[in-house]
Motif scaffolding. Structure first.
Motif, mmCIF file in Angstrom:
data_model
loop_
_atom_site.group_PDB
_atom_site.id
_atom_site.type_symbol
_atom_site.label_atom_id
_atom_site.label_comp_id
_atom_site.label_asym_id
_atom_site.label_seq_id
_atom_site.Cartn_x
_atom_site.Cartn_y
_atom_site.Cartn_z
ATOM 1 N N CYS A 140 9.432 23.055 -19.693
ATOM 2 C CA CYS A 140 8.669 23.208 -20.942
ATOM 3 C C CYS A 140 8.123 24.642 -20.982
ATOM 4 C CB CYS A 140 7.523 22.205 -20.999
ATOM 5 S SG CYS A 140 6.499 22.370 -22.462
ATOM 6 N N SER A 141 8.690 25.466 -21.842
ATOM 7 C CA SER A 141 8.213 26.842 -21.990
ATOM 8 C C SER A 141 6.894 26.868 -22.751
ATOM 9 C CB SER A 141 9.252 27.675 -22.741
ATOM 10 O OG SER A 141 9.323 27.218 -24.088
ATOM 11 N N LYS A 142 6.252 28.037 -22.773
ATOM 12 C CA LYS A 142 5.012 28.190 -23.541
ATOM 13 C C LYS A 142 5.253 27.914 -25.025
ATOM 14 C CE LYS A 142 4.267 32.282 -21.652
ATOM 15 N NZ LYS A 142 3.662 33.575 -21.295
ATOM 16 N N ASP A 143 6.382 28.383 -25.552
ATOM 17 C CA ASP A 143 6.685 28.164 -26.965
ATOM 18 C C ASP A 143 6.909 26.684 -27.268
ATOM 19 O OD1 ASP A 143 6.441 30.855 -27.546
ATOM 20 O OD2 ASP A 143 8.583 31.251 -27.278
ATOM 21 N N LEU A 144 7.625 25.998 -26.389
ATOM 22 C CA LEU A 144 7.827 24.563 -26.585
ATOM 23 C C LEU A 144 6.496 23.827 -26.492
ATOM 24 C CD1 LEU A 144 9.599 22.100 -27.008
ATOM 25 C CD2 LEU A 144 10.067 22.095 -24.538
ATOM 26 N N LEU A 145 5.654 24.245 -25.580
ATOM 27 C CA LEU A 145 4.333 23.626 -25.447
ATOM 28 C C LEU A 145 3.530 23.769 -26.741
ATOM 29 C CD1 LEU A 145 2.166 22.245 -23.709
ATOM 30 C CD2 LEU A 145 1.473 24.538 -22.967
ATOM 31 N N LYS A 146 3.549 24.968 -27.344
ATOM 32 C CA LYS A 146 2.837 25.177 -28.616
ATOM 33 C C LYS A 146 3.352 24.223 -29.683
ATOM 34 C CE LYS A 146 1.893 30.041 -27.846
ATOM 35 N NZ LYS A 146 2.260 31.407 -28.239
ATOM 36 N N PHE A 147 4.671 24.096 -29.770
ATOM 37 C CA PHE A 147 5.264 23.187 -30.751
ATOM 38 C C PHE A 147 4.858 21.744 -30.468
ATOM 39 C CE2 PHE A 147 8.648 20.189 -31.764
ATOM 40 C CZ PHE A 147 8.682 20.326 -33.142
ATOM 41 N N LEU A 148 4.963 21.316 -29.228
ATOM 42 C CA LEU A 148 4.634 19.934 -28.872
ATOM 43 C C LEU A 148 3.158 19.630 -29.083
ATOM 44 C CD1 LEU A 148 6.786 19.505 -25.652
ATOM 45 C CD2 LEU A 148 7.247 18.567 -27.934
ATOM 46 N N ASN A 149 2.291 20.601 -28.835
ATOM 47 C CA ASN A 149 0.860 20.391 -29.067
ATOM 48 C C ASN A 149 0.564 20.158 -30.546
ATOM 49 O OD1 ASN A 149 0.040 20.409 -26.418
ATOM 50 N ND2 ASN A 149 -0.415 22.593 -26.401
ATOM 51 N N ARG A 150 1.331 20.792 -31.416
ATOM 52 C CA ARG A 150 1.176 20.546 -32.859
ATOM 53 C C ARG A 150 1.591 19.119 -33.207
ATOM 54 N NH1 ARG A 150 3.645 25.996 -33.922
ATOM 55 N NH2 ARG A 150 5.554 24.809 -33.978
ATOM 56 N N GLU A 151 2.512 18.570 -32.407
ATOM 57 C CA GLU A 151 3.032 17.224 -32.659
ATOM 58 C C GLU A 151 2.220 16.147 -31.941
ATOM 59 O OE1 GLU A 151 5.652 16.712 -34.789
ATOM 60 O OE2 GLU A 151 5.425 18.854 -35.147
ATOM 61 N N LYS A 152 1.101 16.507 -31.331
ATOM 62 C CA LYS A 152 0.229 15.563 -30.607
ATOM 63 C C LYS A 152 0.974 14.867 -29.464
ATOM 64 C CE LYS A 152 -3.216 15.215 -33.969
ATOM 65 N NZ LYS A 152 -3.577 16.498 -34.261
ATOM 66 N N SER A 153 1.607 15.644 -28.621
ATOM 67 C CA SER A 153 2.377 15.085 -27.507
ATOM 68 C C SER A 153 1.460 14.568 -26.403
ATOM 69 C CB SER A 153 3.317 16.139 -26.939
ATOM 70 O OG SER A 153 2.606 17.041 -26.137
ATOM 71 N N ARG A 154 2.047 13.823 -25.473
ATOM 72 C CA ARG A 154 1.310 13.285 -24.325
ATOM 73 C C ARG A 154 1.441 14.188 -23.101
ATOM 74 N NH1 ARG A 154 3.559 7.419 -23.424
ATOM 75 N NH2 ARG A 154 4.940 8.790 -22.326
ATOM 76 N N ILE A 155 1.949 15.382 -23.259
ATOM 77 C CA ILE A 155 2.160 16.270 -22.122
ATOM 78 C C ILE A 155 0.818 16.733 -21.555
ATOM 79 C CG2 ILE A 155 3.056 18.525 -21.428
ATOM 80 C CD1 ILE A 155 5.240 18.093 -23.508
ATOM 81 N N CYS A 156 0.712 16.694 -20.253
ATOM 82 C CA CYS A 156 -0.497 17.156 -19.561
ATOM 83 C C CYS A 156 -0.084 18.307 -18.641
ATOM 84 C CB CYS A 156 -1.123 16.007 -18.771
ATOM 85 S SG CYS A 156 -2.665 16.490 -17.983
ATOM 86 N N VAL A 157 -0.085 19.517 -19.179
ATOM 87 C CA VAL A 157 0.433 20.664 -18.434
ATOM 88 C C VAL A 157 -0.363 20.988 -17.186
ATOM 89 C CG1 VAL A 157 1.536 21.737 -20.419
ATOM 90 C CG2 VAL A 157 -0.794 22.352 -19.828
ATOM 91 N N LYS A 158 -1.605 20.540 -17.105
ATOM 92 C CA LYS A 158 -2.422 20.850 -15.929
ATOM 93 C C LYS A 158 -1.937 20.142 -14.674
ATOM 94 C CE LYS A 158 -6.577 21.991 -18.442
ATOM 95 N NZ LYS A 158 -7.983 21.729 -18.637
ATOM 96 N N VAL A 159 -1.162 19.062 -14.827
ATOM 97 C CA VAL A 159 -0.727 18.317 -13.648
ATOM 98 C C VAL A 159 0.763 18.009 -13.576
ATOM 99 C CG1 VAL A 159 -2.986 17.249 -13.277
ATOM 100 C CG2 VAL A 159 -1.288 16.071 -14.665
ATOM 101 N N ASP A 160 1.485 17.969 -14.693
ATOM 102 C CA ASP A 160 2.838 17.408 -14.621
ATOM 103 C C ASP A 160 3.955 18.381 -14.234
ATOM 104 O OD1 ASP A 160 3.632 18.741 -16.921
ATOM 105 O OD2 ASP A 160 3.712 16.950 -18.153
ATOM 106 N N GLN A 161 3.717 19.642 -14.151
ATOM 107 C CA GLN A 161 4.615 20.666 -13.615
ATOM 108 C C GLN A 161 5.877 20.953 -14.429
ATOM 109 O OE1 GLN A 161 4.325 18.617 -9.786
ATOM 110 N NE2 GLN A 161 4.051 20.623 -8.880
ATOM 111 N N HIS A 162 6.005 20.391 -15.637
ATOM 112 C CA HIS A 162 7.164 20.734 -16.469
ATOM 113 C C HIS A 162 7.108 22.197 -16.888
ATOM 114 C CE1 HIS A 162 9.200 16.922 -16.999
ATOM 115 N NE2 HIS A 162 8.015 16.332 -17.112
ATOM 116 N N ILE A 163 5.934 22.792 -16.894
ATOM 117 C CA ILE A 163 5.777 24.186 -17.294
ATOM 118 C C ILE A 163 5.919 25.133 -16.093
ATOM 119 C CG2 ILE A 163 3.251 24.357 -17.138
ATOM 120 C CD1 ILE A 163 3.527 25.712 -20.031
ATOM 121 N N ALA A 164 6.114 24.549 -14.914
ATOM 122 C CA ALA A 164 6.408 25.288 -13.677
ATOM 123 C C ALA A 164 5.380 26.386 -13.404
ATOM 124 C CB ALA A 164 7.832 25.814 -13.700
ATOM 125 N N HIS A 165 5.823 27.639 -13.309
ATOM 126 C CA HIS A 165 4.956 28.753 -12.920
ATOM 127 C C HIS A 165 4.579 29.654 -14.096
ATOM 128 C CE1 HIS A 165 5.676 28.607 -8.363
ATOM 129 N NE2 HIS A 165 6.193 27.515 -8.886
#
Length: 130
Positions: free
Chosen positions: A25-50
């Motif tokens: 999950c890139s930063k740009d994808l994260l921005k898009f998903l946050n607009r869509e009210k996603s369940r992603i929890c970037v602080k713990v799930d590591q899809h955003i890697a480093h």
């Protein structure tokens, strides 16, 4: 992640049965998903890697990587049984016929979580998966 988790899973269950359902999950994808009210929890799930935020801090402090996948025709509890033999960080179980989330880290926590129908994580000990 590729050599420690994905390659052994594909070797064991077969390429034809492996379906990647969610990866990086890139930063740009994260921005898009946050607009869509996603369940992603970037602080713990590591899809955003480093990836770093605008302040130069890691989004996720559990440095590593994560993906979700399904092994077609195989009960996810059996997939988790195999994953436990690998060098994983965390595993999320959502149901027998749902994709499994697995993460890798240089400092693995080796935690397995089951998510309830209310999307609440519950930790399970080693006995649960056998």
């Amino acid at each position: 992640m590729q050599t420690s988790i994905l390659a052994p899973v594909i070797d064991h269950f077969g390429t034809e049965n492996f379906q990647l359902t969610y990866g990086f999950c890139s930063k740009d994808l994260l921005k898009f998903l946050n607009r869509e009210k996603s369940r992603i929890c970037v602080k713990v799930d590591q899809h955003i890697a480093h990836e770093l935020n605008s302040k130069g801090n890691y989004y996720c402090k559990n440095l590593g990587a994560a993906c979700d996948f399904l092994i077609v025709g195989v009960d996810t509890t059996k997939v988790i049984g195999f994953l436990r033999s690998l060098d994983f960080d965390s595993i999320y179980y959502y149901g027998k016929d749902k994709p499994v989330h697995v993460s890798w880290s240089q400092t693995p926590r080796r935690k397995v979580w089951e998510f309830t129908t209310q999307n609440t994580p519950k930790p399970y000990g080693n006995y649960y998966w056998f």
